[in-house]
Design a protein around this motif. Structure first.
Motif, PDB file in Angstrom:
ATOM      1  N   THR A   1       9.943  -2.812  15.199  1.00  0.00           N
ATOM      2  CA  THR A   1       8.538  -2.818  14.806  1.00  0.00           C
ATOM      3  C   THR A   1       8.371  -3.553  13.489  1.00  0.00           C
ATOM      4  O   THR A   1       9.314  -3.649  12.692  1.00  0.00           O
ATOM      5  CB  THR A   1       7.994  -1.378  14.680  1.00  0.00           C
ATOM      6  OG1 THR A   1       6.596  -1.414  14.407  1.00  0.00           O
ATOM      7  CG2 THR A   1       8.685  -0.622  13.565  1.00  0.00           C
ATOM      8  N   THR A   2       7.196  -4.089  13.253  1.00  0.00           N
ATOM      9  CA  THR A   2       6.883  -4.701  11.963  1.00  0.00           C
ATOM     10  C   THR A   2       6.760  -3.597  10.912  1.00  0.00           C
ATOM     11  O   THR A   2       6.146  -2.558  11.161  1.00  0.00           O
ATOM     12  CB  THR A   2       5.568  -5.498  12.047  1.00  0.00           C
ATOM     13  OG1 THR A   2       5.764  -6.614  12.921  1.00  0.00           O
ATOM     14  CG2 THR A   2       5.137  -6.005  10.685  1.00  0.00           C
ATOM     15  N   LEU A   3       7.345  -3.833   9.744  1.00  0.00           N
ATOM     16  CA  LEU A   3       7.278  -2.875   8.638  1.00  0.00           C
ATOM     17  C   LEU A   3       6.332  -3.416   7.573  1.00  0.00           C
ATOM     18  O   LEU A   3       6.455  -4.573   7.154  1.00  0.00           O
ATOM     19  CB  LEU A   3       8.670  -2.656   8.037  1.00  0.00           C
ATOM     20  CG  LEU A   3       9.737  -2.101   8.983  1.00  0.00           C
ATOM     21  CD1 LEU A   3      11.088  -2.038   8.278  1.00  0.00           C
ATOM     22  CD2 LEU A   3       9.339  -0.721   9.496  1.00  0.00           C
ATOM     23  N   TYR A   4       5.407  -2.575   7.123  1.00  0.00           N
ATOM     24  CA  TYR A   4       4.390  -3.013   6.177  1.00  0.00           C
ATOM     25  C   TYR A   4       4.649  -2.416   4.791  1.00  0.00           C
ATOM     26  O   TYR A   4       4.678  -1.204   4.618  1.00  0.00           O
ATOM     27  CB  TYR A   4       2.999  -2.610   6.663  1.00  0.00           C
ATOM     28  CG  TYR A   4       2.584  -3.365   7.898  1.00  0.00           C
ATOM     29  CD1 TYR A   4       1.955  -4.602   7.794  1.00  0.00           C
ATOM     30  CD2 TYR A   4       2.842  -2.858   9.168  1.00  0.00           C
ATOM     31  CE1 TYR A   4       1.584  -5.323   8.923  1.00  0.00           C
ATOM     32  CE2 TYR A   4       2.480  -3.572  10.299  1.00  0.00           C
ATOM     33  CZ  TYR A   4       1.856  -4.796  10.172  1.00  0.00           C
ATOM     34  OH  TYR A   4       1.501  -5.501  11.294  1.00  0.00           O
ATOM     35  N   PHE A   5       4.849  -3.303   3.823  1.00  0.00           N
ATOM     36  CA  PHE A   5       4.963  -2.937   2.415  1.00  0.00           C
ATOM     37  C   PHE A   5       3.724  -3.459   1.697  1.00  0.00           C
ATOM     38  O   PHE A   5       3.089  -4.405   2.172  1.00  0.00           O
ATOM     39  CB  PHE A   5       6.220  -3.573   1.804  1.00  0.00           C
ATOM     40  CG  PHE A   5       7.511  -3.059   2.371  1.00  0.00           C
ATOM     41  CD1 PHE A   5       8.240  -2.073   1.711  1.00  0.00           C
ATOM     42  CD2 PHE A   5       8.014  -3.565   3.556  1.00  0.00           C
ATOM     43  CE1 PHE A   5       9.428  -1.603   2.241  1.00  0.00           C
ATOM     44  CE2 PHE A   5       9.211  -3.105   4.086  1.00  0.00           C
ATOM     45  CZ  PHE A   5       9.920  -2.114   3.418  1.00  0.00           C
TER      46      PHE A   5
END
Length: 482
Positions: A118-122
């Motif tokens: 999954t894409t990880l959002y920071f």
């Protein structure tokens, strides 16, 4: 699901970036893609597998946050039938990015997607599932470019109930990239063209059906980092009605996909068991403490719909309600052997994830299962059984990232105010340690651990608190009763 959502406006300052970089290192988040993955992505971007059907004459549009470039979904909404004849209804055309047109099963790009899940959002950047060359470029449903897509056509009656579903591959072309605020303004002002104006009509119809079947949509406010005068502050953003209407289109498609899978006996569902009585009982106590009237005859779903996320005590309760969504998972079934649980308790119907393949691995599988429900590709069947654990691990990491990022941002913004006093509301108390809980400040928009007192915390009451710790290095903020 994560306990809080956060998004950022502007670029964080250097100390905050350093703390976020340290978090990525600690969690083993990859900094970039291997050269062989980038090379395969470049080849795929130049020569995707294109469908024969052409739907570029349909004027699709997208609705996403303003800075988003990884656009998974585009829609076109229209009316069906003729008013006054009893045949009035709606047609939802929903185009989903066709990742399988670019990713070769068993290739290095595919293997990397299975590692990342999954894409990880920071707050300062994101770690994408696929190389940006694809996810923000060749595969993204950006405006004014032709893209391969999985095109859903869902016909609804006048009440918003599904009457027919078709899914196929097609070329599409979006005409406009809208954000939620712009879409809301145009709809409210009456200046939206029919394909956008119908988002309200269809969204509200689907919301009424959600009420009817006992489903729940939690309008949990986001914490937002806002750049202002070369510094940063935290604020709350309550969802707009357009957020909910847009979500209803995605839910509609996920429900249609789940029905297709169940009909043909093979698939992967997003499932959630009904919450245990103990968890609901705890929420009753929390509602009482937050001075929210919840009569015993009122259903939980009815209460949720009566709340206003702009009110602090309502927002706090909605945040606590996310605890009932814990336990959601992915359930695989095949060859007609249906699982014991086929529904998602919050949706109150069978449901699957299929509308975000640029950002979530399982959605690519779901699209293929729906495109060929009687005979899915061999690679889909071969990878199906491993999906639930892969998605669970990836979702768990994403939740950790979001929780830790909120803590780091709060600590970075409060690091020079240790010892200061703040006004807030006690929004959670540990039942086993009643002197420990959480406080939601009036300003800045911080929710943090509260401890150090000698008497039980007054859940739902206002309290003066002192900041005792704010260290971006440890990503923790602590308060004590003043």
């Amino acid at each position: 699901m994560p306990s809080r959502r956060i998004r950022v406006t502007g670029a964080p300052e250097a100390p905050l970036r350093a703390a976020l970089a340290a978090l990525r290192t600690e969690l083993g988040v990859p900094e970039t893609f291997p050269p062989e993955v980038l090379a395969e992505a470049e080849r795929a971007a130049k020569s995707p597998v294109l469908p024969a059907e052409d739907a570029t004459d349909i004027p699709f549009f997208t609705i996403d946050p303003p800075t988003s470039m990884d656009l998974d979904q585009a829609m076109h909404l229209s009316r069906r039938g003729t008013r006054g004849t009893g045949g009035t209804g709606f047609r939802v055309r929903y185009a989903i990015a066709d990742v399988a047109a670019f990713v070769v099963p068993g290739g290095v790009l595919d293997a990397e997607a299975h590692r990342r899940v999954t894409t990880l959002y920071f707050p300062d950047e994101k770690t994408p599932l696929h190389p940006p060359l694809l996810s923000e470029g060749a595969a993204s449903l950006l405006p004014d470019v032709t893209r391969p897509a999985v095109l859903w056509t869902i016909d609804l009656d006048a009440d918003g109930r599904t009457v027919a579903v078709d899914v196929r591959r097609a070329l599409v072309r979006s005409r406009a990239k809208l954000d939620y605020a712009t879409a809301q303004r145009q709809i409210d002002a009456g200046t939206a063209e029919e394909p956008l104006a119908l988002l309200k009509d269809i969204g509200e119809a689907r919301e009424r059906l959600e009420v009817e079947r006992g489903g729940i949509s939690l309008n949990v406010p986001e914490q937002e980092i806002v750049e202002r005068d070369h510094t940063y502050e935290l604020a709350y953003r309550a969802p707009l009605p357009a957020d909910g209407w847009n979500a209803q289109i995605s839910l509609l498609t996920g429900m249609a996909a789940a029905d297709l899978m169940l009909t043909h006996g093979t698939g992967v569902l997003r499932t959630l068991p009904t919450a245990p009585d103990g968890a609901v009982g705890r929420l009753h106590r929390t509602a009482h403490a937050l001075h929210i009237d919840w009569p015993h005859h009122m259903a939980y779903a009815e209460l949720i719909r009566s709340l206003d996320p702009h009110l602090p005590h309502h927002a706090a309760f909605l945040q606590e309600c996310t605890t009932l969504l814990r336990g959601a998972g992915y359930t695989v079934f095949r060859d007609g052997n249906l699982p014991a649980i086929t529904t998602h308790a919050a949706v109150a119907a069978p449901y699957t994830h299929c509308t975000a393949p640029l950002r979530r691995l399982v959605d690519r599988y779901a699209s293929e299962l729906c495109l060929a429900p009687g005979n899915p590709p061999a690679w889909v069947l071969a990878g199906l059984d491993a999906l639930p654990k892969q998605m669970a691990d990836g979702t768990r990491l994403a939740g950790t990232v979001e929780r830790e990022c909120v803590d780091i941002v709060e600590a970075a913004l409060l690091k020079d105010r240790v010892g200061d006093l703040f006004d807030g509301c006690v929004v959670d108390v540990d039942e086993r340690q009643p002197t420990v809980g959480k406080v939601q400040l009036d300003t800045p928009a911080v929710v943090a651990r509260l401890e150090g007192g000698t008497t039980p915390l007054p859940l739902g009451e206002r309290l003066r608190v002192r900041l005792t710790q704010a260290d971006p290095g440890t990503s923790k903020v602590r308060f004590a009763p003043a």
